[in-house]
Scaffold this motif. Structure first.
Motif, PDB file in Angstrom:
ATOM      1  N   ARG A  29       0.853  -1.189   0.000  1.00  0.00           N
ATOM      2  CA  ARG A  29       0.000   0.000   0.000  1.00  0.00           C
ATOM      3  C   ARG A  29       0.888   1.238   0.000  1.00  0.00           C
ATOM      4  NH1 ARG A  29      -1.588   3.536   3.663  1.00  0.00           N
ATOM      5  NH2 ARG A  29      -0.556   2.476   5.353  1.00  0.00           N
ATOM      6  N   ALA A  30       0.536   2.195  -0.834  1.00  0.00           N
ATOM      7  CA  ALA A  30       1.298   3.439  -0.890  1.00  0.00           C
ATOM      8  C   ALA A  30       1.094   4.209   0.412  1.00  0.00           C
ATOM      9  CB  ALA A  30       0.842   4.279  -2.070  1.00  0.00           C
ATOM     10  N   SER A  31       2.165   4.773   0.899  1.00  0.00           N
ATOM     11  CA  SER A  31       2.075   5.572   2.113  1.00  0.00           C
ATOM     12  C   SER A  31       1.340   6.867   1.823  1.00  0.00           C
ATOM     13  CB  SER A  31       3.473   5.913   2.633  1.00  0.00           C
ATOM     14  OG  SER A  31       4.161   4.752   2.984  1.00  0.00           O
ATOM     15  N   SER A  32       0.560   7.309   2.778  1.00  0.00           N
ATOM     16  CA  SER A  32      -0.131   8.587   2.628  1.00  0.00           C
ATOM     17  C   SER A  32       0.873   9.714   2.872  1.00  0.00           C
ATOM     18  CB  SER A  32      -1.280   8.687   3.625  1.00  0.00           C
ATOM     19  OG  SER A  32      -0.775   8.856   4.936  1.00  0.00           O
ATOM     20  N   LEU A  33       0.509  10.917   2.463  1.00  0.00           N
ATOM     21  CA  LEU A  33       1.378  12.063   2.724  1.00  0.00           C
ATOM     22  C   LEU A  33       1.611  12.233   4.216  1.00  0.00           C
ATOM     23  CD1 LEU A  33       0.406  14.947   0.275  1.00  0.00           C
ATOM     24  CD2 LEU A  33       2.650  13.919   0.612  1.00  0.00           C
ATOM     25  N   ASP A  34       0.564  12.037   5.012  1.00  0.00           N
ATOM     26  CA  ASP A  34       0.721  12.167   6.462  1.00  0.00           C
ATOM     27  C   ASP A  34       1.769  11.186   6.978  1.00  0.00           C
ATOM     28  OD1 ASP A  34      -1.178  14.183   6.590  1.00  0.00           O
ATOM     29  OD2 ASP A  34      -2.813  12.813   7.096  1.00  0.00           O
ATOM     30  N   GLU A  35       1.710   9.946   6.495  1.00  0.00           N
ATOM     31  CA  GLU A  35       2.689   8.941   6.928  1.00  0.00           C
ATOM     32  C   GLU A  35       4.101   9.311   6.466  1.00  0.00           C
ATOM     33  OE1 GLU A  35      -0.222   5.016   6.908  1.00  0.00           O
ATOM     34  OE2 GLU A  35       0.763   5.620   5.053  1.00  0.00           O
ATOM     35  N   LEU A  36       4.205   9.813   5.246  1.00  0.00           N
ATOM     36  CA  LEU A  36       5.529  10.202   4.748  1.00  0.00           C
ATOM     37  C   LEU A  36       6.098  11.360   5.558  1.00  0.00           C
ATOM     38  CD1 LEU A  36       4.952   9.918   0.894  1.00  0.00           C
ATOM     39  CD2 LEU A  36       6.409   8.452   2.311  1.00  0.00           C
ATOM     40  N   PHE A  37       5.273  12.340   5.895  1.00  0.00           N
ATOM     41  CA  PHE A  37       5.761  13.454   6.715  1.00  0.00           C
ATOM     42  C   PHE A  37       6.148  12.986   8.113  1.00  0.00           C
ATOM     43  CE2 PHE A  37       4.016  16.350   3.518  1.00  0.00           C
ATOM     44  CZ  PHE A  37       5.068  17.256   3.436  1.00  0.00           C
ATOM     45  N   GLU A  38       5.398  12.027   8.634  1.00  0.00           N
ATOM     46  CA  GLU A  38       5.749  11.482   9.949  1.00  0.00           C
ATOM     47  C   GLU A  38       7.116  10.786   9.879  1.00  0.00           C
ATOM     48  OE1 GLU A  38       4.053   8.178  13.074  1.00  0.00           O
ATOM     49  OE2 GLU A  38       2.601   9.340  11.915  1.00  0.00           O
ATOM     50  N   ARG A  39       7.320  10.009   8.819  1.00  0.00           N
ATOM     51  CA  ARG A  39       8.618   9.341   8.637  1.00  0.00           C
ATOM     52  C   ARG A  39       9.731  10.361   8.453  1.00  0.00           C
ATOM     53  NH1 ARG A  39       8.052   5.401   3.766  1.00  0.00           N
ATOM     54  NH2 ARG A  39      10.299   5.439   3.995  1.00  0.00           N
ATOM     55  N   LEU A  40       9.451  11.442   7.722  1.00  0.00           N
ATOM     56  CA  LEU A  40      10.462  12.480   7.509  1.00  0.00           C
ATOM     57  C   LEU A  40      10.863  13.120   8.838  1.00  0.00           C
ATOM     58  CD1 LEU A  40      12.152  14.168   5.533  1.00  0.00           C
ATOM     59  CD2 LEU A  40      10.172  15.676   5.268  1.00  0.00           C
ATOM     60  N   GLY A  41       9.876  13.367   9.688  1.00  0.00           N
ATOM     61  CA  GLY A  41      10.162  13.958  10.988  1.00  0.00           C
ATOM     62  C   GLY A  41      10.994  13.062  11.893  1.00  0.00           C
ATOM     63  N   LYS A  42      10.965  11.752  11.639  1.00  0.00           N
ATOM     64  CA  LYS A  42      11.712  10.795  12.458  1.00  0.00           C
ATOM     65  C   LYS A  42      12.992  10.315  11.777  1.00  0.00           C
ATOM     66  CE  LYS A  42       7.540   9.044  14.692  1.00  0.00           C
ATOM     67  NZ  LYS A  42       6.652   7.889  14.833  1.00  0.00           N
ATOM     68  N   ALA A  43      13.314  10.880  10.620  1.00  0.00           N
ATOM     69  CA  ALA A  43      14.496  10.432   9.874  1.00  0.00           C
ATOM     70  C   ALA A  43      15.741  10.549  10.741  1.00  0.00           C
ATOM     71  CB  ALA A  43      14.656  11.247   8.599  1.00  0.00           C
ATOM     72  N   LYS A  50      16.439  12.686   2.758  1.00  0.00           N
ATOM     73  CA  LYS A  50      16.389  13.026   1.333  1.00  0.00           C
ATOM     74  C   LYS A  50      15.547  12.026   0.558  1.00  0.00           C
ATOM     75  CE  LYS A  50      20.666  15.634   0.832  1.00  0.00           C
ATOM     76  NZ  LYS A  50      21.997  15.675   0.226  1.00  0.00           N
ATOM     77  N   GLY A  51      15.655  10.762   0.885  1.00  0.00           N
ATOM     78  CA  GLY A  51      14.851   9.743   0.221  1.00  0.00           C
ATOM     79  C   GLY A  51      13.366   9.937   0.471  1.00  0.00           C
ATOM     80  N   ILE A  52      13.014  10.220   1.709  1.00  0.00           N
ATOM     81  CA  ILE A  52      11.604  10.429   2.055  1.00  0.00           C
ATOM     82  C   ILE A  52      11.100  11.728   1.421  1.00  0.00           C
ATOM     83  CG2 ILE A  52       9.964  10.785   3.946  1.00  0.00           C
ATOM     84  CD1 ILE A  52      11.957   9.067   5.680  1.00  0.00           C
ATOM     85  N   ALA A  53      11.924  12.775   1.453  1.00  0.00           N
ATOM     86  CA  ALA A  53      11.531  14.040   0.820  1.00  0.00           C
ATOM     87  C   ALA A  53      11.296  13.843  -0.674  1.00  0.00           C
ATOM     88  CB  ALA A  53      12.599  15.102   1.059  1.00  0.00           C
ATOM     89  N   SER A  54      12.095  12.998  -1.290  1.00  0.00           N
ATOM     90  CA  SER A  54      11.912  12.701  -2.713  1.00  0.00           C
ATOM     91  C   SER A  54      10.566  12.017  -2.960  1.00  0.00           C
ATOM     92  CB  SER A  54      13.060  11.821  -3.209  1.00  0.00           C
ATOM     93  OG  SER A  54      12.875  11.474  -4.547  1.00  0.00           O
ATOM     94  N   LEU A  55      10.186  11.100  -2.079  1.00  0.00           N
ATOM     95  CA  LEU A  55       8.874  10.449  -2.194  1.00  0.00           C
ATOM     96  C   LEU A  55       7.740  11.469  -2.050  1.00  0.00           C
ATOM     97  CD1 LEU A  55       9.446   7.221  -0.047  1.00  0.00           C
ATOM     98  CD2 LEU A  55       9.254   7.371  -2.543  1.00  0.00           C
ATOM     99  N   ILE A  56       7.911  12.393  -1.129  1.00  0.00           N
ATOM    100  CA  ILE A  56       6.898  13.437  -0.927  1.00  0.00           C
ATOM    101  C   ILE A  56       6.808  14.318  -2.175  1.00  0.00           C
ATOM    102  CG2 ILE A  56       6.349  15.531   0.385  1.00  0.00           C
ATOM    103  CD1 ILE A  56       7.574  14.054   2.861  1.00  0.00           C
ATOM    104  N   GLU A  57       7.957  14.692  -2.723  1.00  0.00           N
ATOM    105  CA  GLU A  57       7.952  15.528  -3.923  1.00  0.00           C
ATOM    106  C   GLU A  57       7.285  14.812  -5.093  1.00  0.00           C
ATOM    107  OE1 GLU A  57      12.150  16.345  -4.045  1.00  0.00           O
ATOM    108  OE2 GLU A  57      11.862  18.335  -3.152  1.00  0.00           O
ATOM    109  N   ARG A  58       7.530  13.506  -5.217  1.00  0.00           N
ATOM    110  CA  ARG A  58       6.862  12.744  -6.278  1.00  0.00           C
ATOM    111  C   ARG A  58       5.358  12.738  -6.071  1.00  0.00           C
ATOM    112  NH1 ARG A  58       9.499   7.138  -6.963  1.00  0.00           N
ATOM    113  NH2 ARG A  58      10.849   7.681  -5.249  1.00  0.00           N
TER     114      ARG A  58
END
Length: 171
Positions: A29-43, A50-58
């Motif tokens: 399942r694709a991660s939601s934007l909320d989940e991606l931002f949560e992961r970015l905050g815990k990087a 950078k990898g997570i930010a790239s996913l968010i930008e995509r």
């Protein structure tokens, strides 16, 4: 009475329903934007962030409309060729189709900035941030506009809507 082998009906293969189906794993399942931002905050590292930010930008770069996505890609080509009027025209058409696409507002702000129109750039950046307050590239763009206008106080002001942990890897 038995029929000769040639006259007997050949064995029929089992129907699709009768044959066991191989187990196919369901796609992740694709991660939601909320989940991606949560992961970015815990990087834990810049590389991970950078990898997570790239996913968010995509994710930001997809509008949900193939037409709008195509027009924005053509606008990017025009921008790369420094044909800024064409880029603006194409993005205007995108915004007619998808007026709530923060990425399109951000991209048009970038073109306005290149055209030395900081007022137009700021208006579009504010519009992008109203739609998606976590659009970190729009926040960065706003900071650039403030810095270019020697408004360092506003450029360095703490950002509302984004936590420092989200932006720490972007600086």
């Amino acid at each position: 009475m038995a029929l000769p082998l040639e006259a007997q009906e050949p064995a029929r293969p089992k129907s699709q329903k009768e044959q066991p189906q191989p187990a196919t794993p369901s796609p992740p399942r694709a991660s939601s934007l909320d989940e991606l931002f949560e992961r970015l905050g815990k990087a834990q590292s810049e590389q991970e962030a950078k990898g997570i930010a790239s996913l968010i930008e995509r994710r930001f770069s997809r509008s949900g409309s193939d037409t709008a996505d195509l027009l924005l890609s053509r606008a990017a080509e025009a921008y790369a060729k420094k044909d800024f009027p064409l880029a603006i025209e194409l993005i205007d058409r995108v915004l007619t189709i998808q007026p709530n696409w923060a990425e399109a507002w951000y991209k048009r702000a970038t073109v306005f900035y290149q055209l030395d129109d900081p007022v137009g750039a700021m208006a579009d950046l504010h519009r992008a941030l109203k739609i998606e307050p976590r659009h970190f590239n729009a926040w960065t763009g706003l900071g650039h506009v403030f810095m270019a206008s020697d408004d360092k106080g506003r450029a360095l002001k703490p950002i509302g809507g984004c936590s420092r942990s989200i932006l720490r890897w972007r600086m």
